[in-house]
Design a protein around this motif. Sequence first.
Motif, PDB file in Angstrom:
ATOM      1  N   SER A 149      61.351  42.402  15.135  1.00 49.82           N
ATOM      2  CA  SER A 149      60.774  41.222  14.500  1.00 49.82           C
ATOM      3  C   SER A 149      61.889  40.273  14.087  1.00 49.82           C
ATOM      4  N   THR A 150      61.518  39.000  13.964  1.00 51.45           N
ATOM      5  CA  THR A 150      62.497  37.991  13.566  1.00 51.45           C
ATOM      6  C   THR A 150      61.772  36.788  12.986  1.00 51.45           C
ATOM      7  N   GLY A 151      62.455  36.044  12.109  1.00 47.64           N
ATOM      8  CA  GLY A 151      61.967  34.772  11.612  1.00 47.64           C
ATOM      9  C   GLY A 151      60.842  34.863  10.599  1.00 47.64           C
ATOM     10  N   ASN A 152      60.550  33.703   9.976  1.00 47.99           N
ATOM     11  CA  ASN A 152      59.477  33.555   8.991  1.00 47.99           C
ATOM     12  C   ASN A 152      58.557  32.419   9.416  1.00 47.99           C
ATOM     13  N   GLY A 153      57.390  32.402   8.791  1.00 48.65           N
ATOM     14  CA  GLY A 153      56.452  31.319   9.035  1.00 48.65           C
ATOM     15  C   GLY A 153      56.080  31.204  10.504  1.00 48.65           C
ATOM     16  N   THR A 154      55.915  29.966  10.957  1.00 48.85           N
ATOM     17  CA  THR A 154      55.534  29.756  12.351  1.00 48.85           C
ATOM     18  C   THR A 154      56.661  30.071  13.320  1.00 48.85           C
ATOM     19  N   GLN A 155      57.861  30.312  12.802  1.00 48.44           N
ATOM     20  CA  GLN A 155      58.995  30.676  13.649  1.00 48.44           C
ATOM     21  C   GLN A 155      59.125  32.190  13.802  1.00 48.44           C
ATOM     22  N   GLY A 156      58.283  32.921  13.133  1.00 37.63           N
ATOM     23  CA  GLY A 156      58.353  34.375  13.209  1.00 37.63           C
ATOM     24  C   GLY A 156      57.738  34.914  14.496  1.00 37.63           C
ATOM     25  N   SER A 157      58.159  36.087  14.898  1.00 39.03           N
ATOM     26  CA  SER A 157      57.579  36.764  16.059  1.00 39.03           C
ATOM     27  C   SER A 157      57.928  38.243  15.986  1.00 39.03           C
ATOM     28  N   ALA A 158      57.188  39.022  16.708  1.00 38.71           N
ATOM     29  CA  ALA A 158      57.431  40.461  16.730  1.00 38.71           C
ATOM     30  C   ALA A 158      57.042  41.008  18.092  1.00 38.71           C
ATOM     31  N   THR A 159      57.678  42.097  18.465  1.00 43.09           N
ATOM     32  CA  THR A 159      57.329  42.789  19.707  1.00 43.09           C
ATOM     33  C   THR A 159      57.263  44.289  19.448  1.00 43.09           C
ATOM     34  N   ALA A 160      56.277  44.916  20.043  1.00 41.43           N
ATOM     35  CA  ALA A 160      56.155  46.373  20.015  1.00 41.43           C
ATOM     36  C   ALA A 160      56.386  46.862  21.437  1.00 41.43           C
ATOM     37  N   ILE A 179      53.527  39.745  19.291  1.00 40.42           N
ATOM     38  CA  ILE A 179      52.682  39.274  18.192  1.00 40.42           C
ATOM     39  C   ILE A 179      53.354  38.027  17.622  1.00 40.42           C
ATOM     40  N   ALA A 180      52.627  36.934  17.526  1.00 41.86           N
ATOM     41  CA  ALA A 180      53.224  35.681  17.052  1.00 41.86           C
ATOM     42  C   ALA A 180      52.168  34.833  16.357  1.00 41.86           C
ATOM     43  N   PRO A 181      52.602  33.979  15.411  1.00 40.76           N
ATOM     44  CA  PRO A 181      51.639  33.104  14.720  1.00 40.76           C
ATOM     45  C   PRO A 181      51.219  31.934  15.584  1.00 40.76           C
ATOM     46  N   ASP A 182      49.989  31.472  15.345  1.00 41.85           N
ATOM     47  CA  ASP A 182      49.538  30.263  16.026  1.00 41.85           C
ATOM     48  C   ASP A 182      49.986  29.044  15.222  1.00 41.85           C
ATOM     49  N   ASP A 183      49.548  27.861  15.615  1.00 40.79           N
ATOM     50  CA  ASP A 183      50.001  26.643  14.941  1.00 40.79           C
ATOM     51  C   ASP A 183      49.459  26.507  13.523  1.00 40.79           C
ATOM     52  N   LYS A 184      48.485  27.353  13.156  1.00 39.84           N
ATOM     53  CA  LYS A 184      47.952  27.345  11.792  1.00 39.84           C
ATOM     54  C   LYS A 184      48.609  28.412  10.916  1.00 39.84           C
ATOM     55  N   GLY A 185      49.538  29.170  11.512  1.00 43.02           N
ATOM     56  CA  GLY A 185      50.256  30.164  10.719  1.00 43.02           C
ATOM     57  C   GLY A 185      49.577  31.512  10.617  1.00 43.02           C
ATOM     58  N   SER A 186      48.633  31.808  11.496  1.00 45.09           N
ATOM     59  CA  SER A 186      47.977  33.111  11.508  1.00 45.09           C
ATOM     60  C   SER A 186      48.465  33.897  12.715  1.00 45.09           C
ATOM     61  N   ALA A 187      48.914  35.120  12.479  1.00 43.82           N
ATOM     62  CA  ALA A 187      49.465  35.935  13.562  1.00 43.82           C
ATOM     63  C   ALA A 187      48.366  36.405  14.496  1.00 43.82           C
TER      64      ALA A 187
END
Length: 200
Positions: A149-160, A179-187
Amino acid sequence: MTARGRSRYGSRVLLRPIGAHRTSGFSWIELMNFLSLAAVLTGLAMYGLGRYVRHAKTAEAIGSLAAIGQAAAGFYNDSDSTQPAGAPESAARAMRHFPPPSRASVPPDLASIRGKRYQSTLADWTPSPWRELHFSIPQPQFYAYSFDSTGNGTQGSATATAHGDLNGDGVTSTYVLTIAPDDKGSALVSPDLERIAPEE
């Protein structure tokens, strides 16, 4: 010459010719055809069985990554609840984050799943991020799992990620779920699971 006679009930019975011998069994050609057909059918059955077994094994990776992905998205979406009370929603969402990356996969050594299954323990799943994700595999597993995982907010992302070596030849199969957030900030969990040599 044909022998004739009567049955005990008076009806006529036509008997086989005297001296004639009844043949039975298969000829060599029939036997060879039968053995060839049996070999082909056996080969097809073994191939189908092999594919079924491999598919059953890969189902573990697909199901486990889906569970990790859903848990990671839930953790991200709830992580702004730790922000100070009264903070603006936009500021709280900007601090949303995923669990920290795993320091090692479970199991850490890919030799542990080379053509065999690994029986994990509770200690394997105690460190982050598994603790935050409430994820563990109680039964023996064919794959090694890791999380990044890396980043916060809309810049965050994760991989499994799941690595496997189903046939034990040293060449690994890999499954990756993002797994990543959309433009509204929901993963959101990506609907596309990346597969690299999935049946190795």
